[in-house]
Design a protein around this motif. Structure first.
Motif, PDB file in Angstrom:
ATOM      1  N   THR A   1       0.800  -1.230   0.000  1.00  0.00           N
ATOM      2  CA  THR A   1       0.000   0.000   0.000  1.00  0.00           C
ATOM      3  C   THR A   1       0.833   1.280   0.000  1.00  0.00           C
ATOM      4  OG1 THR A   1      -0.158  -0.103   2.418  1.00  0.00           O
ATOM      5  CG2 THR A   1      -1.951  -1.114   1.146  1.00  0.00           C
ATOM      6  N   LEU A   2       1.872   1.327   0.812  1.00  0.00           N
ATOM      7  CA  LEU A   2       2.626   2.574   0.981  1.00  0.00           C
ATOM      8  C   LEU A   2       4.072   2.502   0.498  1.00  0.00           C
ATOM      9  CD1 LEU A   2       1.326   3.577   4.539  1.00  0.00           C
ATOM     10  CD2 LEU A   2       0.507   4.385   2.313  1.00  0.00           C
ATOM     11  N   GLY A   3       4.517   1.325   0.067  1.00  0.00           N
ATOM     12  CA  GLY A   3       5.874   1.214  -0.465  1.00  0.00           C
ATOM     13  C   GLY A   3       6.871   0.691   0.545  1.00  0.00           C
ATOM     14  N   TRP A   4       8.037   0.280   0.030  1.00  0.00           N
ATOM     15  CA  TRP A   4       9.013  -0.384   0.877  1.00  0.00           C
ATOM     16  C   TRP A   4       9.656   0.552   1.901  1.00  0.00           C
ATOM     17  CZ3 TRP A   4      14.081   1.072   1.144  1.00  0.00           C
ATOM     18  CH2 TRP A   4      14.573   1.900   0.125  1.00  0.00           C
ATOM     19  N   GLN A   5       9.763   1.858   1.546  1.00  0.00           N
ATOM     20  CA  GLN A   5      10.383   2.785   2.501  1.00  0.00           C
ATOM     21  C   GLN A   5       9.582   2.864   3.802  1.00  0.00           C
ATOM     22  OE1 GLN A   5       9.602   3.534  -0.670  1.00  0.00           O
ATOM     23  NE2 GLN A   5      11.255   4.703  -1.679  1.00  0.00           N
ATOM     24  N   VAL A   6       8.263   3.027   3.668  1.00  0.00           N
ATOM     25  CA  VAL A   6       7.406   3.107   4.853  1.00  0.00           C
ATOM     26  C   VAL A   6       7.408   1.772   5.598  1.00  0.00           C
ATOM     27  CG1 VAL A   6       5.034   3.436   5.673  1.00  0.00           C
ATOM     28  CG2 VAL A   6       5.937   4.872   3.825  1.00  0.00           C
ATOM     29  N   ALA A   7       7.363   0.666   4.852  1.00  0.00           N
ATOM     30  CA  ALA A   7       7.330  -0.664   5.467  1.00  0.00           C
ATOM     31  C   ALA A   7       8.589  -0.916   6.291  1.00  0.00           C
ATOM     32  CB  ALA A   7       7.177  -1.732   4.390  1.00  0.00           C
ATOM     33  N   VAL A   8       9.757  -0.634   5.711  1.00  0.00           N
ATOM     34  CA  VAL A   8      11.020  -0.854   6.414  1.00  0.00           C
ATOM     35  C   VAL A   8      11.119   0.070   7.627  1.00  0.00           C
ATOM     36  CG1 VAL A   8      13.532  -0.647   6.253  1.00  0.00           C
ATOM     37  CG2 VAL A   8      12.240  -1.709   4.387  1.00  0.00           C
ATOM     38  N   ALA A   9      10.702   1.337   7.456  1.00  0.00           N
ATOM     39  CA  ALA A   9      10.752   2.295   8.561  1.00  0.00           C
ATOM     40  C   ALA A   9       9.865   1.819   9.716  1.00  0.00           C
ATOM     41  CB  ALA A   9      10.312   3.678   8.081  1.00  0.00           C
ATOM     42  N   TYR A  10       8.701   1.267   9.390  1.00  0.00           N
ATOM     43  CA  TYR A  10       7.793   0.790  10.440  1.00  0.00           C
ATOM     44  C   TYR A  10       8.408  -0.383  11.198  1.00  0.00           C
ATOM     45  CZ  TYR A  10       3.745  -1.216  12.758  1.00  0.00           C
ATOM     46  OH  TYR A  10       2.894  -1.726  13.706  1.00  0.00           O
ATOM     47  N   VAL A  11       8.995  -1.317  10.471  1.00  0.00           N
ATOM     48  CA  VAL A  11       9.603  -2.483  11.118  1.00  0.00           C
ATOM     49  C   VAL A  11      10.749  -2.050  12.027  1.00  0.00           C
ATOM     50  CG1 VAL A  11      10.944  -4.585  10.729  1.00  0.00           C
ATOM     51  CG2 VAL A  11       8.925  -4.126   9.345  1.00  0.00           C
ATOM     52  N   MET A  12      11.588  -1.150  11.545  1.00  0.00           N
ATOM     53  CA  MET A  12      12.713  -0.675  12.355  1.00  0.00           C
ATOM     54  C   MET A  12      12.216   0.040  13.609  1.00  0.00           C
ATOM     55  SD  MET A  12      15.333  -1.812  10.834  1.00  0.00           S
ATOM     56  CE  MET A  12      16.594  -0.948  11.782  1.00  0.00           C
ATOM     57  N   LEU A  13      11.175   0.858  13.449  1.00  0.00           N
ATOM     58  CA  LEU A  13      10.612   1.572  14.596  1.00  0.00           C
ATOM     59  C   LEU A  13      10.016   0.590  15.600  1.00  0.00           C
ATOM     60  CD1 LEU A  13       9.863   4.252  15.950  1.00  0.00           C
ATOM     61  CD2 LEU A  13       7.725   4.226  14.631  1.00  0.00           C
ATOM     62  N   SER A  14       9.343  -0.444  15.103  1.00  0.00           N
ATOM     63  CA  SER A  14       8.742  -1.455  15.984  1.00  0.00           C
ATOM     64  C   SER A  14       9.801  -2.176  16.801  1.00  0.00           C
ATOM     65  CB  SER A  14       7.949  -2.471  15.152  1.00  0.00           C
ATOM     66  OG  SER A  14       6.915  -1.850  14.426  1.00  0.00           O
ATOM     67  N   LEU A  15      10.911  -2.539  16.144  1.00  0.00           N
ATOM     68  CA  LEU A  15      11.992  -3.241  16.842  1.00  0.00           C
ATOM     69  C   LEU A  15      12.666  -2.332  17.863  1.00  0.00           C
ATOM     70  CD1 LEU A  15      13.591  -5.234  13.873  1.00  0.00           C
ATOM     71  CD2 LEU A  15      12.079  -6.103  15.664  1.00  0.00           C
ATOM     72  N   CYS A  16      12.820  -1.056  17.512  1.00  0.00           N
ATOM     73  CA  CYS A  16      13.433  -0.107  18.454  1.00  0.00           C
ATOM     74  C   CYS A  16      12.559   0.082  19.691  1.00  0.00           C
ATOM     75  CB  CYS A  16      13.649   1.235  17.760  1.00  0.00           C
ATOM     76  SG  CYS A  16      15.020   1.239  16.593  1.00  0.00           S
ATOM     77  N   ILE A  17      11.249   0.174  19.493  1.00  0.00           N
ATOM     78  CA  ILE A  17      10.326   0.311  20.622  1.00  0.00           C
ATOM     79  C   ILE A  17      10.417  -0.922  21.516  1.00  0.00           C
ATOM     80  CG2 ILE A  17       7.874   0.334  21.245  1.00  0.00           C
ATOM     81  CD1 ILE A  17       7.407   2.154  18.836  1.00  0.00           C
ATOM     82  N   ALA A  18      10.464  -2.108  20.905  1.00  0.00           N
ATOM     83  CA  ALA A  18      10.561  -3.346  21.669  1.00  0.00           C
ATOM     84  C   ALA A  18      11.844  -3.377  22.493  1.00  0.00           C
ATOM     85  CB  ALA A  18      10.489  -4.555  20.735  1.00  0.00           C
ATOM     86  N   LEU A  19      12.954  -3.004  21.879  1.00  0.00           N
ATOM     87  CA  LEU A  19      14.242  -3.023  22.581  1.00  0.00           C
ATOM     88  C   LEU A  19      14.262  -2.046  23.744  1.00  0.00           C
ATOM     89  CD1 LEU A  19      16.985  -3.377  19.803  1.00  0.00           C
ATOM     90  CD2 LEU A  19      16.482  -4.946  21.678  1.00  0.00           C
ATOM     91  N   ILE A  20      13.781  -0.817  23.496  1.00  0.00           N
ATOM     92  CA  ILE A  20      13.793   0.180  24.563  1.00  0.00           C
ATOM     93  C   ILE A  20      12.874  -0.233  25.695  1.00  0.00           C
ATOM     94  CG2 ILE A  20      13.248   2.576  25.126  1.00  0.00           C
ATOM     95  CD1 ILE A  20      14.018   3.307  22.249  1.00  0.00           C
ATOM     96  N   ALA A  21      11.689  -0.755  25.371  1.00  0.00           N
ATOM     97  CA  ALA A  21      10.734  -1.174  26.395  1.00  0.00           C
ATOM     98  C   ALA A  21      11.301  -2.284  27.269  1.00  0.00           C
ATOM     99  CB  ALA A  21       9.425  -1.626  25.732  1.00  0.00           C
ATOM    100  N   VAL A  22      12.047  -3.188  26.662  1.00  0.00           N
ATOM    101  CA  VAL A  22      12.587  -4.332  27.396  1.00  0.00           C
ATOM    102  C   VAL A  22      13.867  -3.976  28.147  1.00  0.00           C
ATOM    103  CG1 VAL A  22      13.639  -6.611  27.125  1.00  0.00           C
ATOM    104  CG2 VAL A  22      11.530  -6.064  25.901  1.00  0.00           C
ATOM    105  N   LYS A  23      14.737  -3.208  27.517  1.00  0.00           N
ATOM    106  CA  LYS A  23      16.066  -2.982  28.079  1.00  0.00           C
ATOM    107  C   LYS A  23      16.126  -1.846  29.093  1.00  0.00           C
ATOM    108  CE  LYS A  23      17.686  -6.203  25.421  1.00  0.00           C
ATOM    109  NZ  LYS A  23      18.052  -7.533  25.987  1.00  0.00           N
ATOM    110  N   LEU A  24      15.138  -0.954  29.125  1.00  0.00           N
ATOM    111  CA  LEU A  24      15.169   0.140  30.097  1.00  0.00           C
ATOM    112  C   LEU A  24      15.174  -0.372  31.548  1.00  0.00           C
ATOM    113  CD1 LEU A  24      12.808   2.982  28.792  1.00  0.00           C
ATOM    114  CD2 LEU A  24      15.238   3.145  29.331  1.00  0.00           C
TER     115      LEU A  24
END
Length: 343
Positions: free
Chosen positions: A320-343
């Motif tokens: 729907t929105l292209g690979w740039q948005v898709a990759v950015a979303y995945v990276m943001l999701s993983l970063c949120i997961a890491l920060i939530a767990v590692k804090l």
């Protein structure tokens, strides 16, 4: 092909543990010999997570003795056996099935003679209580039958201590201590009963040095005092010393206060992985009867449904929105997961 499968599984589980635990501290893994037959003998607090941490952090591809009840379904049994898990039958499985252990113990002896590493939880059951429960004699049978069948086997027994900050909570932290290897041959005495008692006593003592070991008769009051003192349960030596000193020699753990920020990122984590969270919260968790299985099933959701959910969202965004948005979303999701767990 089997080795490739084991490497893949270990890497996948390792990644899952990295995203699940705030941290896992490993001590003295060099005690696990790479070129000798080894029995890893560990305390058992946190159900399947205990086995997974040892599998990933011990440095060897191990075989695991596992209660036979989980092998009841053929498909599940096939999967578990591909993970090098071997079924062990108990009285609750029926008296008639206990004889099946003969073949399992014989298999263990042959594996050890070939230099394998086998993991056993000699307490025989799991419990979140911070104590080493009386050991069953099943592991001694494997030890002595191996030495009798293969007298030249240089079998090493390595006690293991698993420790959790708050085993049923998420995210949690853990530590794993590998004790000094104990040569099995000196315990192979003519008096089998005496040898069993001596070996069980030795292993129980060594495991008790590697994990918090609170006496049963005053367990609740001791735990209340330790929690009030905010001791670091990832450091069992210090905690045991605290108890032995009657709470005079106790050092509270250093706590970094990131409460509000952590809560914000945990809330974001639930939003990003909303479907896996809802499945866990309303379908999986209510069906768990034993608290010891909470972390195991939560982790199962993390390593199965979370990646599938992320893959589905990635696919939708790609279309729907292209690979740039898709990759950015995945990276943001993983970063949120890491920060939530590692804090």
């Amino acid at each position: 092909m089997k080795l490739i499968w084991l490497y893949f599984i270990r890497a996948y589980i390792s990644a899952g543990l990295f995203f699940y635990f705030r941290r896992i501290k490993i001590y003295n893994v060099e005690h696990v010999e790479k070129s000798k037959p080894v029995l890893l003998l560990s305390n058992h607090q946190n159900a399947l997570l205990d086995a997974l941490i040892i599998a990933v952090k011990s440095g060897r591809f191990s075989y695991f003795l596992t209660r036979a009840g989980v092998f009841n379904k053929p498909f599940v049994a096939k999967i578990l056996k591909s993970f090098q898990m071997l079924p062990v039958y108990r009285i609750r499985d029926g008296w008639g099935k206990l004889s099946n252990n003969e073949a399992i113990f014989e298999t263990c002896s042959k594996l050890l003679n070939n230099g394998a590493c086998i993991v056993i939880f000699p307490e025989g059951n799991h419990s979140l209580k911070r104590m080493v429960r009386p050991l069953s004699k099943g592991f001694t049978r494997i030890v002595f039958e191996t030495l009798e069948s293969f007298p030249n086997a240089d079998l090493q027994l390595v006690p293991v201590g698993l420790n959790y900050a708050k085993a049923a909570c998420f995210p949690d932290s853990a530590s794993i201590y590998f004790g000094k290897p104990i040569a099995a041959k000196p315990y192979h005495l003519e008096d089998r009963n005496g040898a069993i008692v001596k070996l069980k006593s030795k292993i129980q003592f060594e495991i008790g040095q590697l994990t918090t070991d609170i006496a049963k008769n005053n367990y609740d009051s001791t735990m209340e005092a330790l929690e009030r003192l905010e001791v670091d349960f990832l450091n069992p030596k210090a905690v045991n010393a605290c108890v032995e000193s009657k709470f005079q020699d106790c050092t509270p753990q250093k706590v970094v206060n990131s409460g509000l920020l952590k809560q914000v990122f945990l809330a974001l984590l639930k939003c990003v992985y909303v479907l896996p969270f809802l499945i866990w919260r309303f379908l999986v968790k209510p069906k768990i009867i034993e608290i010891e299985f909470i972390s195991t099933f939560r982790f199962a959701v993390v390593i199965t449904l979370a990646p599938l959910w992320l893959l589905c969202v990635l696919t939708i965004l790609l279309l729907t929105l292209g690979w740039q948005v898709a990759v950015a979303y995945v990276m943001l999701s993983l970063c949120i997961a890491l920060i939530a767990v590692k804090l």
